[in-house]
Design an enzyme around this catalytic site. Sequence first.
Site, short mmCIF file in Angstrom:
data_model
loop_
_atom_site.label_atom_id
_atom_site.label_comp_id
_atom_site.label_asym_id
_atom_site.label_seq_id
_atom_site.Cartn_x
_atom_site.Cartn_y
_atom_site.Cartn_z
N HIS A 97 -36.93 20.32 -35.94
CA HIS A 97 -37.47 21.48 -36.63
C HIS A 97 -37.37 22.69 -35.73
O HIS A 97 -37.55 22.56 -34.52
CB HIS A 97 -38.92 21.25 -37.05
CG HIS A 97 -39.39 22.21 -38.07
ND1 HIS A 97 -39.89 23.45 -37.75
CD2 HIS A 97 -39.36 22.14 -39.42
CE1 HIS A 97 -40.18 24.09 -38.86
NE2 HIS A 97 -39.87 23.34 -39.89
N ASP A 133 -39.47 16.32 -44.46
CA ASP A 133 -38.44 15.86 -45.40
C ASP A 133 -38.11 14.39 -45.23
O ASP A 133 -37.64 13.74 -46.16
CB ASP A 133 -37.16 16.68 -45.22
CG ASP A 133 -37.37 18.10 -45.66
OD1 ASP A 133 -38.11 18.30 -46.63
OD2 ASP A 133 -36.82 19.01 -45.03
N1 ACO Z 1 -29.89 15.17 -35.06
C1 ACO Z 1 -29.26 15.21 -33.86
N2 ACO Z 1 -29.33 16.24 -33.01
C2 ACO Z 1 -30.08 17.28 -33.36
C3 ACO Z 1 -30.79 17.32 -34.58
C4 ACO Z 1 -30.68 16.21 -35.45
N3 ACO Z 1 -31.33 16.18 -36.62
N4 ACO Z 1 -31.46 18.48 -34.68
C5 ACO Z 1 -31.20 19.15 -33.55
N5 ACO Z 1 -30.38 18.44 -32.76
C6 ACO Z 1 -29.91 18.82 -31.41
C7 ACO Z 1 -28.86 19.91 -31.49
O1 ACO Z 1 -27.55 19.36 -31.53
C8 ACO Z 1 -29.13 20.68 -30.22
O2 ACO Z 1 -28.53 20.00 -29.16
P1 ACO Z 1 -27.99 20.82 -27.87
O3 ACO Z 1 -29.21 21.48 -27.28
O4 ACO Z 1 -27.43 19.76 -26.99
O5 ACO Z 1 -26.98 21.78 -28.39
C9 ACO Z 1 -30.65 20.59 -30.06
O6 ACO Z 1 -31.03 19.39 -30.75
C10 ACO Z 1 -31.42 21.76 -30.62
O7 ACO Z 1 -31.00 21.94 -31.96
P2 ACO Z 1 -30.80 23.33 -32.68
O8 ACO Z 1 -29.83 23.19 -33.78
O9 ACO Z 1 -30.53 24.38 -31.64
O10 ACO Z 1 -32.24 23.57 -33.24
P3 ACO Z 1 -32.61 24.52 -34.41
O11 ACO Z 1 -34.03 24.89 -34.18
O12 ACO Z 1 -31.63 25.61 -34.54
O13 ACO Z 1 -32.44 23.60 -35.70
C11 ACO Z 1 -32.88 22.21 -37.56
C12 ACO Z 1 -33.49 23.04 -36.39
C13 ACO Z 1 -31.91 23.06 -38.38
C14 ACO Z 1 -34.01 21.77 -38.48
C15 ACO Z 1 -32.14 20.98 -36.94
O14 ACO Z 1 -33.04 20.21 -36.18
C16 ACO Z 1 -31.46 20.12 -38.02
O15 ACO Z 1 -30.35 20.44 -38.44
N6 ACO Z 1 -32.16 19.03 -38.49
C17 ACO Z 1 -31.62 18.20 -39.54
C18 ACO Z 1 -31.83 18.87 -40.89
C19 ACO Z 1 -33.28 18.82 -41.32
O16 ACO Z 1 -33.94 17.80 -41.30
N7 ACO Z 1 -33.76 19.97 -41.81
C20 ACO Z 1 -35.11 20.11 -42.36
C21 ACO Z 1 -35.92 21.10 -41.57
S1 ACO Z 1 -37.57 21.04 -42.16
C22 ACO Z 1 -37.62 21.99 -43.54
O17 ACO Z 1 -36.80 22.81 -43.82
C23 ACO Z 1 -38.77 21.72 -44.44
#
Ligand code: ACO
Length: 451
Positions: free
Chosen positions: A316, A374
Amino acid sequence: MNQKKKSENKSKTYTLFDNENGLSYELPLINGTVGPDVLDISNLYKDSGLFTYDPGFTSTASCNSKITYIDGEKGILRHRGYDIKELCENSNFMEVCYLLLHGDLPSSEDYKKFTNLISKHTMINEQLRNLYGGFRRNAHPMAIMVGVVGALSAFYHDSTDINDPNQRMIASHRLIAKMPTIGAMAYKYSIGQPYIYPKNDLSYSENFLHMMFAVPSEKFIVNKTLSNALDKFFILHADHEQNASTSTVRLAGSSNANPFACIAAGIASLWGPAHGGANEAVINMLTEINSKDRISEYILKSKDKDDPFRLMGFGHRVYKNYDPRASVMKNTAHEVLNELGIKNDPLLDIALELEKIALNDEYFIEKKLYPNVDFYSGIILKAINFPTNMFTVLFAIGRTSGWISQWKEMIEDPVQKIGRPRQLYIGNEYRKYKPQEKREKISIFKKLWFK
Ligand code: ACO
């Protein structure tokens, strides 16, 4: 940050130094009630000719708001000061809508008036039925939602004057009331069943289950455990500060667009799998994994930087400890599965195993990637029998109360301006126009593009 420290900060400024030119700029600090203070950079460009750069707004407050407070480190989510867990345990979705919209919990009398008002707006203009017929039967219901909610502005002209506080309130009531009807009609259309009209003696969540699953030929009795679970789902999704879809609603509204158009814009933003589309994506991912034996393969995929795959339902932007909504949803998921006598659901088994492995995996621990709301809501909605492509519609129904409250707050904010971010331009400098025959003969077109 405690209250004492906050008062100490009063009238504090930060100074930005341009050492090369011997200049400095004072940036006043603005204090909130709780949570991080903000640096006021609104005069920075005027004073220095500099913009700030913050892709994804990770350090930028785009507005001030009294509605929702989140502390991502501590896993706190509060609406108008009330903790989300307390609201889920003691309140109901209609009360929470009132709270978001009006700032306080309603008295019994106001609660009755409010629920009565909402129930009077549950039907949609009969002519809107024709709009559904224009969509393909297999259209994604979120595509229908964007279209039909946007089209409300073509029907309810008496609530599109954003400068009239009464019209703003009527539009808010209409949107909260009509969303379940519009969503259920999208579903009924997709399966070729007759639309079910709202029944105003049912609660908000009961009514939605009724419009979704009743058929005219049979009596439909609402299961209270399921309607309570749905009510919790709606409460948990009601608002979440300045997330992507809420910011979209505010940005659309900042140009003085009408509220129906703004909420349609919010629905479009919510649809993406990185936001509201994640609950649907969780079930699709669990279905694709298909067996507990393949979980490790998917965990590896999610860690591979060359693979775009991410574990859906994990991580998140704000919660870096745990998602407080996820713990409520987890308990509710168990209540629903018990009620429905679902003991060995293969997808649930995979989900629980995945959760266990991910929570113990160094990569997820180090990056603070916890199951989000979710992850569990998908399991509940699937058990209740909502088709996966309706999951994000349910999210949109709950979130409408937050969107419209945030929209109203923005319109009523005296410092409100049209939202107009700037950019760091990294394209070409000036180039002189060349006639076609003098340009290099490189084609960028690929065969794939011609359909
Ligand atoms: N699986 C694997 N790796 C992940 C995941 C994941 N679900 N989420 C983040 N990471 C990793 C990224 O690759 C990144 O790695 P790095 O630092 O080596 O580059 C690190 O964790 C940080 O991730 P970011 O994308 O920079 O974090 P951000 O805050 O931008 O993204 C998000 C948050 C979009 C929710 C992301 O965690 C994601 O895509 N999750 C899966 C989709 C999801 O479940 N979305 C629902 C959100 S809740 C809602 O809307 C109610």
